[in-house]
Design a protein around this motif. Structure first.
Motif: not given
Ligand SMILES: Nc1ncnc2c1ncn2[C@@H]1O[C@H](COP(=O)(O)OP(=O)(O)O)[C@@H](O)[C@H]1O
Ligand SMILES: [Mg+2]
Lengths: 96, 266
Positions: B17-19, B40-42, B119-121
């Motif tokens: 996802k992040t990539t 969004m990976d708080i 949005m990076d979930c």
């Protein structure tokens, strides 16, 4: 296609096809996942079925059993309850 | 015109996802669009290091949502790629500091500023997922060709449909040699099981790790097959819907086989 043909011609590395096993297992897993009912849903269903049957029959609520059974082709809701006696006077609405 | 908010999600962690967010975001910006990528990976931020912007964080998405800073202050401008901005996650909070309602309002602000918001979930289907999806118009589901990843993708797809979002599929981490051998689900299998629209196939590629090591954008890396695949996905999202989907191929497979046959080793 051509690669398959070549591979066969040259008799090298037999195809192991573990991905076909993966696909089959996945398909079943997804079907099962979607049939899963939450405990809450089951509790509500249990309560409602007991209530409906109790309008018509005196049943042993302790021995009442309810289960969802799954097989490859279908899944079934199985209800099993001992009936003690039939009720005589049933009002049209089913309310006692 | 208002921008589009696209959530990049998967259910399972570690599938890319992040990539994908960093690469698709960069590629869209290279096409001249104004792009924000939002981590969004708080509590577990990573998009900043993948993009090489970790040293420039002052404010984060929580600050921006809570109105503790302006959107501009939380948006880090990428100096290599024009029009690309990162809104980093906060590292000290947890996912419950934000609510889906707050994210919907924040989305309205983002839409005015950017053409694309990605949005990076985070992994999972709890609050972090809810927050990431809350303001989204569209979704891209990233899935690896493995049983557990496909199953989680199916679950997430169901949740997205329930929110009236029709997701699109990216299959990442494809190893063509294994697909060829029949030891990895091919894209036809995965699409058959998930039955949603495919918008890209990304091979396993050493360049991804090299780009992450250095914090350089993968899509600027020459000769990166994954980078090229992400670029094509960005083009499709940007409207080039008839761009053909390339199926990753094993490298020099013909000669390798001849070589194997002649006993020249793998
Ligand atoms: N196509 C790819 N080729 C090689 N490595 C990859 C690829 N996609 C992702 N990775 C690696 O897999 C790991 C997880 O990727 P990441 O994008 O952080 O996943 P997620 O955000 O879904 O948890 C990272 O180390 C990343 O570099
Ligand atoms: Mg991530």
């Amino acid at each position: 296609m051509f690669n398959d043909f070549l591979r066969k011609m040259m008799g090298s590395s037999p195809k192991s096809d573990s991905k076909d096993v993966a696909k089959k297992r996945l398909k079943f897993a997804l079907i099962y996942d979607k049939l899963e009912v939450s405990d809450d849903t089951l509790r509500c269903l249990h309560r409602d079925i007991v209530e409906v049957i109790s309008r018509y029959f005196e049943i042993d609520q302790e021995a009442f059993k309810m289960d969802i059974r799954r097989s490859d082709e279908l899944s079934a809701l199985i209800v099993n309850t001992p009936i003690l006696s039939a009720k005589r006077h049933i009002s049209p609405t089913g309310q006692r | 015109m208002d921008g589009r908010i696209i959530v990049i999600t998967s259910g399972k962690g570690g599938v890319g996802k992040t990539t994908a967010t960093a690469s698709i975001g960069a590629a869209l910006a290279l096409e001249g669009r104004r792009v924000a990528v939002v981590d969004m990976d708080i509590g577990l931020r990573n998009l900043d290091v993948v993009m090489g912007l970790e040293n420039r964080i002052v404010f984060n998405v929580v600050d921006a949502v809570k109105g503790k800073c302006k959107l501009k202050q939380a948006s880090i401008k990428d100096r290599r790629i024009e029009n690309l901005y990162l809104i980093p996650a906060s590292q000290s909070d947890n996912k419950n500091v934000l609510s889906p309602e707050e994210m919907v309002s924040f989305g309205e602000i983002l839409r005015k500023e950017f053409d694309f918001v990605l949005m990076d979930c985070p992994a999972g289907i709890e609050r972090g997922f809810e927050n990431s999806v809350a303001s989204a118009d569209e979704a891209v589901v990233i899935c690896a060709p493995e049983v557990s990843s496909v199953r989680d993708a199916d679950r997430v797809i169901g949740l997205l449909y329930a929110k009236s979002i029709t997701p699109k599929l990216v299959i990442n981490r494809i190893i063509p040699e294994m697909v060829e051998r029949g030891d990895m689900l091919n894209h036809i299998d995965v699409v058959d099981v998930l039955s949603i629209e495919l918008i890209g196939l990304v091979p396993m590629d050493d360049q991804v790790i090299i780009a992450t090591n250095t914090g350089n954008p993968l899509v600027l890396q020459k000769k990166s097959k994954a980078g090229e695949a992400f670029r094509r996905i960005a083009l499709r999202l940007n409207g080039m819907t008839d761009l053909p989907i390339e199926v990753p191929q094993a490298e020099g497979h013909f000669w390798r086989k001849i070589g194997t046959k002649l006993g020249l080793g793998k």
